[in-house]
Scaffold this motif. Structure first.
Motif, mmCIF file in Angstrom:
data_model
loop_
_atom_site.group_PDB
_atom_site.id
_atom_site.type_symbol
_atom_site.label_atom_id
_atom_site.label_comp_id
_atom_site.label_asym_id
_atom_site.label_seq_id
_atom_site.Cartn_x
_atom_site.Cartn_y
_atom_site.Cartn_z
ATOM 1 N N LYS A 1 0.814 -0.995 0.270
ATOM 2 C CA LYS A 1 -0.038 0.035 0.150
ATOM 3 C C LYS A 1 0.794 1.288 0.115
ATOM 4 C CE LYS A 1 -4.351 -0.814 0.945
ATOM 5 N NZ LYS A 1 -5.531 -0.234 0.949
ATOM 6 N N HIS B 1 0.326 4.414 0.646
ATOM 7 C CA HIS B 1 0.392 5.418 2.094
ATOM 8 C C HIS B 1 1.183 4.769 2.968
ATOM 9 C CE1 HIS B 1 -3.194 3.019 3.128
ATOM 10 N NE2 HIS B 1 -2.532 3.259 4.456
ATOM 11 N N LYS C 1 5.037 5.112 2.624
ATOM 12 C CA LYS C 1 5.521 6.400 2.810
ATOM 13 C C LYS C 1 5.812 6.564 4.235
ATOM 14 C CE LYS C 1 3.282 8.948 -0.877
ATOM 15 N NZ LYS C 1 2.310 9.906 -1.507
#
Length: 100
Positions: free
Chosen positions: A39, A41, A44
């Motif tokens: 994923k 996000h 990050k």
């Protein structure tokens, strides 16, 4: 004593954080030698919290021989297939069939 671990379906690193804290409380040293997450996000967040780590993508595309030796395997349940935030295809989604 150094404990080497891998973190699969890492999410934002919550399971890893708990393991690192437990090892530190026992006066040990932890080293994450492999992380897998898909994923964007979550990746990050992992990159912000662990800037020197390499984040590998889809664990299903990784050969077992390419995973370094480790002492502990951390893995969160791959919840995208079951979560209300996901597509809810459950076992019809290949992510719902990745179990260790």
């Amino acid at each position: 004593m150094k404990i080497r671990f891998i973190d699969l379906f890492a999410g934002i690193g919550g399971i890893r954080k708990g393991l690192e804290q437990a090892i530190a409380e026992c006066a040990g040293i932890s080293e994450c030698v492999f992380t897998s997450e898909v994923k964007p996000h979550a990746i990050k967040v992992l990159e912000q919290n662990h800037p020197t780590d390499t984040i590998t993508g889809d664990i299903a595309k990784v050969k077992a021989a390419d995973i370094p030796d480790f002492d502990i395997l951390c893995a969160d349940f791959p919840s995208q297939a079951f979560s209300s935030a996901g597509n809810r295809k459950r076992f019809a989604d290949t992510k719902g069939t990745l179990f260790l």
